[in-house]
Design an enzyme around this catalytic site. Sequence first.
Site, PDB file in Angstrom:
ATOM      1  N   LYS A 213     -80.172  33.580 -41.547  1.00 50.90           N
ATOM      2  CA  LYS A 213     -79.373  32.797 -40.713  1.00 50.90           C
ATOM      3  C   LYS A 213     -80.010  32.025 -39.604  1.00 50.90           C
ATOM      4  O   LYS A 213     -80.284  32.549 -38.808  1.00 50.90           O
ATOM      5  CB  LYS A 213     -78.251  33.633 -40.099  1.00 50.90           C
ATOM      6  CG  LYS A 213     -77.246  32.990 -39.496  1.00 50.90           C
ATOM      7  CD  LYS A 213     -76.281  33.508 -38.285  1.00 50.90           C
ATOM      8  CE  LYS A 213     -76.936  33.805 -37.089  1.00 50.90           C
ATOM      9  NZ  LYS A 213     -76.814  32.324 -36.440  1.00 50.90           N
ATOM     10  N   GLU A 288     -87.614  40.915 -31.976  1.00 50.73           N
ATOM     11  CA  GLU A 288     -88.378  40.296 -30.798  1.00 50.73           C
ATOM     12  C   GLU A 288     -87.683  39.374 -29.915  1.00 50.73           C
ATOM     13  O   GLU A 288     -86.926  38.657 -30.227  1.00 50.73           O
ATOM     14  CB  GLU A 288     -89.303  39.062 -31.726  1.00 50.73           C
ATOM     15  CG  GLU A 288     -90.562  38.779 -30.672  1.00 50.73           C
ATOM     16  CD  GLU A 288     -90.409  37.529 -30.044  1.00 50.73           C
ATOM     17  OE1 GLU A 288     -89.923  37.619 -28.859  1.00 50.73           O
ATOM     18  OE2 GLU A 288     -90.399  36.276 -30.545  1.00 50.73           O
ATOM     19  N   CYS A 322     -89.716  32.866 -25.102  1.00 51.43           N
ATOM     20  CA  CYS A 322     -89.382  34.147 -24.815  1.00 51.43           C
ATOM     21  C   CYS A 322     -90.748  34.850 -24.078  1.00 51.43           C
ATOM     22  O   CYS A 322     -90.424  35.808 -23.250  1.00 51.43           O
ATOM     23  CB  CYS A 322     -89.294  35.007 -25.911  1.00 51.43           C
ATOM     24  SG  CYS A 322     -90.569  34.991 -27.214  1.00 51.43           S
ATOM     25  N   GLU A 419     -84.384  36.891 -17.095  1.00 54.55           N
ATOM     26  CA  GLU A 419     -85.025  35.950 -17.771  1.00 54.55           C
ATOM     27  C   GLU A 419     -84.129  34.683 -17.705  1.00 54.55           C
ATOM     28  O   GLU A 419     -82.926  34.541 -17.971  1.00 54.55           O
ATOM     29  CB  GLU A 419     -84.980  36.363 -19.236  1.00 54.55           C
ATOM     30  CG  GLU A 419     -85.743  35.263 -20.085  1.00 54.55           C
ATOM     31  CD  GLU A 419     -85.726  35.790 -21.666  1.00 54.55           C
ATOM     32  OE1 GLU A 419     -86.699  35.209 -22.326  1.00 54.55           O
ATOM     33  OE2 GLU A 419     -84.791  36.335 -22.068  1.00 54.55           O
TER      34      GLU A 419
END
Length: 520
Positions: A213, A288, A322, A419
């Site tokens: 996906k 991850e 990331c 983040e």
Amino acid sequence: MLSRTCSKVSGSSSVLRRFTRLYSQNSLSVPITLPNGIKYEQPTGLFINGEFVPSHSGETFKVLNPSTEEKITDIYRADVADVNTAVKAAKNAFDNHWSQVDPEVRARGLFNLADLIEEHADTLASIESMDNGKSMICARGDVDLVSKYLRSCGGWADKIYGKVMDTGKDHFAYSIREPIGVCGQIIPWNFPLLMWSWKIGPALATGNTVVLKPAELTPLSALYAANLVKEAGIPAGVVNIIPGSGRVVGEKLCTHPDVKKIAFTGSTVVGRNIMKTASDTVKKVTLELGGKSPNIVFADADIDKAVENIGHGIFFNSGEVCCAGSRIYVQDTVYEKVLQKFKDYAESLKVGNPFNSGVFQGAQTSAKQVEKILAAIDSGVKDGARIVTGGKRHGNKGYFIQPTIFADVREDMDIVKEEIFGPVVTVSKFSTVDEVVSMANDSQYGLAAGIHTRDINKAINVSNRVKAGTVWINTYNAFHQNVPFGGFGQSGIGREMGESALDNYTQIKSIRMALENNQV
């Protein structure tokens, strides 16, 4: 076909117009001219069992160009029925073919796919820039690593080794590594094609099949590359691509009993939910996830090179990385010097249309991400941090943000802890090695870290003490297809790339056989 069918229509112009409209709506590809003039056919259907098909519901969603805020095209949206169809195709391909073929067959398919990625590199990079907003400089680097990694995976296909164990003269014992089965893979919008390859490559090399996906924001390169999967000779059902929402498609993949493994790249919040959802069917899960990575500059570093590296570490891919080095720590004796040079570096970066020459930082991928970044900047200002440069939107059209540097921060500020996922960085001062190691490790995340020093002893000492899955020394964001990548703590479980990635897609079977002890 269109002309033959139209000849049977009664001649009414209204009927003809209605038919033409329906034909256009049901077409599973659209011609697109990219901003750099490249023309190509963009698939718009779901890729299931080797063919592009409409979704069961017929529902579509629009895909926007983040640099212009204009619609590119509409893509069919998968739902639960489409997941079931794709999983059935993948299971059939796994049970009856792909898991049983000689490893060299899998290797050849991946080698062919890598060659095709190279042949279509300009188109793929341009699609990525248009769909994601990243600069062509970044997109070309992505595509280059995609082809290298797929080729590397092909090389591993016939090296999935087991072991022989000495358990005494009365038994023969050994282990083999087998594929898991149908793998559900959910990838993010920041590196659409690169994450596509990081998921598909090791899964196929080890004999698994895939239902993947892509993110709804950036499905175009995944669908275009699906055509190359078919052209590479990889059999129908081995790779299935179904764009759709995480709440529907992602959740169904996590709960489907025939999906034996889930691989996810994305936010830590969503990753936690995936672990919980997949636990009901006890799937193997690799994640991850997010990061808030420290990037450390010691006084003995090559300052000019270090500034270039910390700049690349945060402004690469518009900061939507990331492992971005979003917490910079500079030793006190060179702090002001580094801060001034870093300010000059940020202000020299060319921001704008990703197809324009020299542009390094393109657009953020969505309006929602722009809002999140600006909210984080406002939070930093309210908490008393000083904006050294940037802090605002760039231009009046497209999702562009100025490269932004904060100084005078406290370690408890949200902009230091959370983040942001954009071109926003904090710069802090430290004195000793022990102090900076403590600051670097004061985070729930542990994805990456950077160290800049000429002292090899210090580099090794600090890299051993920093809690991060990847440590770059005198460089940053320096990925290689043979080097494992993944995080500690809230940054995830498992590794991508290198031999370690194969562990995500194999399971160990132990065999111990009794031997007759015949005396001669």
